[in-house]
Enzyme design. Structure first.
Site, PDB file in Angstrom:
ATOM      1  N   CYS A   2      43.927  19.941   1.344  1.00  0.00           N
ATOM      2  CA  CYS A   2      44.543  20.745   0.308  1.00  0.00           C
ATOM      3  C   CYS A   2      45.229  19.809  -0.671  1.00  0.00           C
ATOM      4  O   CYS A   2      45.310  18.605  -0.429  1.00  0.00           O
ATOM      5  CB  CYS A   2      45.603  21.655   0.911  1.00  0.00           C
ATOM      6  SG  CYS A   2      44.989  22.610   2.299  1.00  0.00           S
ATOM      7  N   ARG A  27      40.342  19.026  -3.953  1.00  0.00           N
ATOM      8  CA  ARG A  27      40.727  19.007  -2.548  1.00  0.00           C
ATOM      9  C   ARG A  27      40.594  20.383  -1.900  1.00  0.00           C
ATOM     10  O   ARG A  27      40.839  20.540  -0.690  1.00  0.00           O
ATOM     11  CB  ARG A  27      42.175  18.532  -2.408  1.00  0.00           C
ATOM     12  CG  ARG A  27      42.422  17.180  -3.021  1.00  0.00           C
ATOM     13  CD  ARG A  27      43.881  16.818  -2.969  1.00  0.00           C
ATOM     14  NE  ARG A  27      44.275  16.429  -1.636  1.00  0.00           N
ATOM     15  CZ  ARG A  27      44.231  15.187  -1.166  1.00  0.00           C
ATOM     16  NH1 ARG A  27      43.824  14.206  -1.952  1.00  0.00           N
ATOM     17  NH2 ARG A  27      44.573  14.915   0.059  1.00  0.00           N
ATOM     18  N   TRP A  73      42.128  24.503   0.922  1.00  0.00           N
ATOM     19  CA  TRP A  73      40.809  24.637   1.520  1.00  0.00           C
ATOM     20  C   TRP A  73      41.094  25.058   2.952  1.00  0.00           C
ATOM     21  O   TRP A  73      41.643  24.295   3.741  1.00  0.00           O
ATOM     22  CB  TRP A  73      40.059  23.302   1.481  1.00  0.00           C
ATOM     23  CG  TRP A  73      38.671  23.392   2.024  1.00  0.00           C
ATOM     24  CD1 TRP A  73      37.556  23.822   1.375  1.00  0.00           C
ATOM     25  CD2 TRP A  73      38.247  23.014   3.347  1.00  0.00           C
ATOM     26  NE1 TRP A  73      36.470  23.749   2.215  1.00  0.00           N
ATOM     27  CE2 TRP A  73      36.862  23.255   3.428  1.00  0.00           C
ATOM     28  CE3 TRP A  73      38.890  22.503   4.469  1.00  0.00           C
ATOM     29  CZ2 TRP A  73      36.116  23.003   4.564  1.00  0.00           C
ATOM     30  CZ3 TRP A  73      38.152  22.254   5.617  1.00  0.00           C
ATOM     31  CH2 TRP A  73      36.780  22.496   5.653  1.00  0.00           C
ATOM     32  N   ASN A  99      49.801  19.754   3.476  1.00  0.00           N
ATOM     33  CA  ASN A  99      48.402  19.311   3.513  1.00  0.00           C
ATOM     34  C   ASN A  99      48.219  18.570   4.828  1.00  0.00           C
ATOM     35  O   ASN A  99      49.000  17.671   5.131  1.00  0.00           O
ATOM     36  CB  ASN A  99      48.157  18.399   2.303  1.00  0.00           C
ATOM     37  CG  ASN A  99      46.881  17.583   2.421  1.00  0.00           C
ATOM     38  OD1 ASN A  99      46.822  16.475   1.930  1.00  0.00           O
ATOM     39  ND2 ASN A  99      45.875  18.101   3.046  1.00  0.00           N
ATOM     40  N   GLY A 100      47.230  18.966   5.620  1.00  0.00           N
ATOM     41  CA  GLY A 100      47.016  18.310   6.914  1.00  0.00           C
ATOM     42  C   GLY A 100      46.807  19.348   7.995  1.00  0.00           C
ATOM     43  O   GLY A 100      46.484  20.500   7.701  1.00  0.00           O
ATOM     44  N   GLU A 481      19.018  13.292   0.786  1.00  0.00           N
ATOM     45  CA  GLU A 481      19.994  13.541  -0.275  1.00  0.00           C
ATOM     46  C   GLU A 481      19.559  14.725  -1.154  1.00  0.00           C
ATOM     47  O   GLU A 481      20.371  15.572  -1.523  1.00  0.00           O
ATOM     48  CB  GLU A 481      20.171  12.265  -1.119  1.00  0.00           C
ATOM     49  CG  GLU A 481      21.015  12.396  -2.363  1.00  0.00           C
ATOM     50  CD  GLU A 481      22.470  12.813  -2.105  1.00  0.00           C
ATOM     51  OE1 GLU A 481      22.880  12.846  -0.945  1.00  0.00           O
ATOM     52  OE2 GLU A 481      23.161  13.122  -3.087  1.00  0.00           O
ATOM     53  N   LYS A 485      21.742  18.081  -1.693  1.00  0.00           N
ATOM     54  CA  LYS A 485      22.151  18.544  -3.024  1.00  0.00           C
ATOM     55  C   LYS A 485      21.761  19.998  -3.207  1.00  0.00           C
ATOM     56  O   LYS A 485      22.541  20.814  -3.672  1.00  0.00           O
ATOM     57  CB  LYS A 485      21.434  17.669  -4.063  1.00  0.00           C
ATOM     58  CG  LYS A 485      22.171  17.390  -5.308  1.00  0.00           C
ATOM     59  CD  LYS A 485      23.068  16.191  -5.247  1.00  0.00           C
ATOM     60  CE  LYS A 485      24.037  16.235  -4.109  1.00  0.00           C
ATOM     61  NZ  LYS A 485      24.784  15.034  -3.900  1.00  0.00           N
ATOM     62  N   GLU A 488      23.826  22.514  -0.856  1.00  0.00           N
ATOM     63  CA  GLU A 488      25.263  22.713  -1.091  1.00  0.00           C
ATOM     64  C   GLU A 488      25.547  23.506  -2.353  1.00  0.00           C
ATOM     65  O   GLU A 488      26.536  24.229  -2.412  1.00  0.00           O
ATOM     66  CB  GLU A 488      26.033  21.387  -1.078  1.00  0.00           C
ATOM     67  CG  GLU A 488      25.848  20.503  -2.276  1.00  0.00           C
ATOM     68  CD  GLU A 488      26.761  19.264  -2.241  1.00  0.00           C
ATOM     69  OE1 GLU A 488      26.322  18.217  -2.698  1.00  0.00           O
ATOM     70  OE2 GLU A 488      27.902  19.365  -1.772  1.00  0.00           O
ATOM     71  N   HIS A 504       6.329  16.996  14.256  1.00  0.00           N
ATOM     72  CA  HIS A 504       6.971  16.937  15.573  1.00  0.00           C
ATOM     73  C   HIS A 504       7.881  18.145  15.804  1.00  0.00           C
ATOM     74  O   HIS A 504       8.814  18.067  16.592  1.00  0.00           O
ATOM     75  CB  HIS A 504       7.739  15.623  15.722  1.00  0.00           C
ATOM     76  CG  HIS A 504       6.840  14.428  15.724  1.00  0.00           C
ATOM     77  ND1 HIS A 504       6.024  14.097  16.779  1.00  0.00           N
ATOM     78  CD2 HIS A 504       6.581  13.517  14.751  1.00  0.00           C
ATOM     79  CE1 HIS A 504       5.322  13.018  16.475  1.00  0.00           C
ATOM     80  NE2 HIS A 504       5.638  12.651  15.235  1.00  0.00           N
ATOM     81  N   LYS A 603      35.725  18.872  -2.966  1.00  0.00           N
ATOM     82  CA  LYS A 603      35.202  17.582  -3.405  1.00  0.00           C
ATOM     83  C   LYS A 603      35.582  16.475  -2.437  1.00  0.00           C
ATOM     84  O   LYS A 603      34.820  15.565  -2.177  1.00  0.00           O
ATOM     85  CB  LYS A 603      35.746  17.291  -4.810  1.00  0.00           C
ATOM     86  CG  LYS A 603      35.278  15.968  -5.405  1.00  0.00           C
ATOM     87  CD  LYS A 603      33.822  16.027  -5.779  1.00  0.00           C
ATOM     88  CE  LYS A 603      33.334  14.755  -6.448  1.00  0.00           C
ATOM     89  NZ  LYS A 603      31.854  14.660  -6.336  1.00  0.00           N
TER      90      LYS A 603
END
Ligand code: M6R
Length: 608
Positions: A2, A27, A73, A99-100, A481, A485, A488, A504, A603
């Protein structure tokens, strides 16, 4: 995970704290809240973004010379207004943003409930104001310090007290806290970007420190015994943040389009063509020292780990150094073996990813030299590593990593050449590869010119809810990647696979509803991946090929081909990544997704 912000000593405290909070939304952005006022504390909390909080707040009374605020968040408790911070003590006289994670919150809550405290949220954080209230004896600093000693986990906190109308108490215990000062005002925030509109004079709290902020002043103490600490005031460089979208609809598109410049920055001042050398000012390791490295460990998360996987091909191929690429989240929990000659590269755009910070600490504790490859040079990872290679990509605001990813690829490539020069690469080869590297900005520009074609294709396939991305060699991590992308930002399910791995297991999922995106380097195992494409077509899967010019005309019959410029195999991942970013962007946009702020994400991932 956060952001916290606060200000005391300014009648526009609400405006300032909201502006700081906006800059901390990377955040988290699922709920937000603010407490304003002196002897009378007023708290407004909303589910949703800081803009929503701003509208709600400014439609009512927002006076006050002191405020603390939070953007969240959600980790513990859904992102509702009740669970949003600040949280209050029973008497409403103490308000706290956190935050934490408070790992022992259940037992603390039981203990506090037994002594009559009433909780209104499902969060772990709410125990903090109640604990402070429990210890409060007229001294805001001591009661906060006593409360924080009871917590296990991590925290950055800011607290205000109705009985101390100008004071903010803040403390750091595993999550960052910076204090900003000017003559009459004092600010606090989770990072310096949030303070940069107001002051360049900052103090960084170290873990285990607590501070008493009053207008224009900050006194710092050790939280354990409240002994005063002398802290240096650091002068920040002038603000560099570009806050606008520059005419683009989304930050992501702007950041994709910035890549010719960013790639140029990553190369600039590092290519010495006259001597056929790569130069890394401030690296702290000479070519000779680097040539003695017996192994490289690359640690990171998300896109950074994909960049690391791509870089591994360069180090092994060009410098002959064995590389292992580690998920930072796993690194410190499996007692990794690091010999004295092991070099650790910590890759992180933000420099604040909790797992990568933990990996850096573990590696340094075991005696390895750690190089941070970071975009934010003021970040925790950049400060804790032995040396730093800045990405120089400029602020990346969209949640999806784009320009930081391609800059990471370039830096790793240059570092491999730097190491290779001291080991087995002849100078002529280095010179040739450096000249080719100089072409990257132009190559990227040519991919960007294909945006209209890629947009049409993305729109055509935007119905798909499941996709596979396949590649071989150093295009395999680029496939990972590309899939990351897409998923998300578009919420379509996408998996990256080595092209040979499909059969497989995952091939069981292929049919006409599951497009496969195949990345092809015509100069590298082309016939093999063409075979894999035929296997997919046989199962009726629509295939979209992204290929470097020269994709064999006698290759498998595929309708949709995006051609990117042919280039050295070491540079193709950069070029290909840009094309895949465009595809993901237009695909998500066609599905009406909030591209820059996908649901459930942030982010910067500051929790493990
Ligand atoms: O700031 P970092 O590079 O340490 O972040 C790591 C990941 O969280 C990040 O790359 C994430 O996967 C991106 N959203 C991907 O686009």
């Amino acid at each position: 995970m956060c952001g916290i912000a606060g200000c005391t000593g300014d009648s526009a405290a609400a405006e300032h704290v909201i502006e700081s909070l906006k800059r901390l939304e990377y955040r988290g952005y699922d709920s937000a809240g603010i407490t304003l006022g002196g002897t009378l504390l007023r708290t407004v909390k909303v589910s949703g973004t800081v803009d929503h909080l701003k509208k709600t707040l400014f439609s009512g009374d927002h006076r006050g010379t002191r405020g603390i605020a939070h953007t969240r968040w959600a980790t513990c408790g859904e992102p509702t207004a009740e669970n949003a911070h600040p949280h209050l003590s029973c008497d409403g006289g103490i308000s706290v943003v956190h935050n934490g994670i408070v790992e022992n919150f259940s037992e603390l809550k039981d203990e506090l409930s037994a002594s009559g405290h009433v909780f209104l949220s499902e969060t772990d954080s709410e125990v903090i104001p109640h604990l402070i209230e429990h210890y409060y004896d007229g001294d805001p600093l001591r009661s906060t310090a006593l409360a924080l000693r009871r917590l296990t986990g991590t925290f950055a906190v800011a607290a205000v007290f109705a009985r101390h109308p100008e004071v903010i108490v803040c403390a750091a215990g595993g999550s960052p806290v910076v204090i900003g000062l000017d003559e009459k005002r004092t600010f606090v925030a989770s990072d310096v970007q949030a303070l940069s509109p107001y002051t360049r004079r900052i103090i960084r709290l170290d873990d285990g420190e607590i501070a008493l902020l009053t207008p224009g002043a900050a006194q710092v103490y050790a939280a354990a015994d409240l002994q005063p600490r002398r802290k240096e005031i650091v002068l920040l460089p002038a603000e560099t943040v570009s806050s606008g979208k520059g005419g683009f609809e989304h930050f992501m598109l702007k950041e994709i389009m910035e890549q010719p410049v960013c790639c140029g920055n990553a190369l600039k001042d590092r290519l010495d063509l006259s001597r056929g050398m790569v130069v890394f000012p401030g690296l702290g390791l000479s070519v000779r020292e680097l040539s003695r490295v017996s192994r490289i460990v690359i640690a990171g998360c998300g896109s950074s780990i994909h960049a690391g996987l791509t870089g591994a091909y360069c180090f092994e191929d060009l410098a002959g150094i064995p590389v292992s690429v580690e998920q930072a989240s796993e690194f410190r929990y499996r007692n990794p073996v690091l010999e004295p000659e092991t070099l650790v590269l910590a890759l992180s755009q933000s420099g604040e990813t909790a797992d990568t910070i933990a990996a850096v600490r573990e590696a340094r504790m075991k005696g390895a030299w750690v190089i941070a490859v970071c975009n934010v040079t003021e970040s925790t990872i950049a400060r804790e590593a032995d040396s730093v290679i800045p990405l120089l990509a400029g602020p990346e605001l969209s949640v999806a990593a784009t320009k930081s990813f391609t800059s990471q690829l370039i830096v790793l490539y240059l570092l491999a050449l730097y190491a290779g020069r001291g080991r087995r690469l002849p100078q002529e080869t280095v010179l040739r590869l450096l000249r080719e590297a100089g072409d990257i900005p132009a190559l990227v520009r040519r991919v960007l010119e294909q945006a209209p074609l890629i947009e049409r294709l993305a729109k055509r396939y935007a119905w798909a809810d499941d996709l596979f991305y396949i590649g071989r060699g150093n295009l395999y991590p680029v496939a990972l990647e590309g899939a990351l992308k897409l998923k998300e930002i578009s919420y379509a399910h996408a998996e990256g696979y080595h092209a040979a791995e499909l059969k497989h297991g995952p091939m069981a999922l292929l049919d006409e509803h599951v497009p496969v995106i195949a990345l092809v380097d015509p100069a590298c195992e082309a016939e093999k991946i063409c075979g894999n494409i035929r296997e997919c077509r046989t199962r009726k899967a629509p295939v979209i090929v992204f290929a470097a010019d020269g994709f064999p005309p006698d290759g498998p019959a595929v309708r949709d081909v995006v051609r990117v410029p042919a280039c050295s195999r070491y540079l193709l991942p950069v070029v290909m990544a840009v094309a895949l970013q465009l595809f993901a962007y237009y695909f998500a946009r066609a599905r009406g997704c909030p591209v820059d702020r996908p649901r459930n994400l942030a982010k910067s991932v500051t929790v493990e």
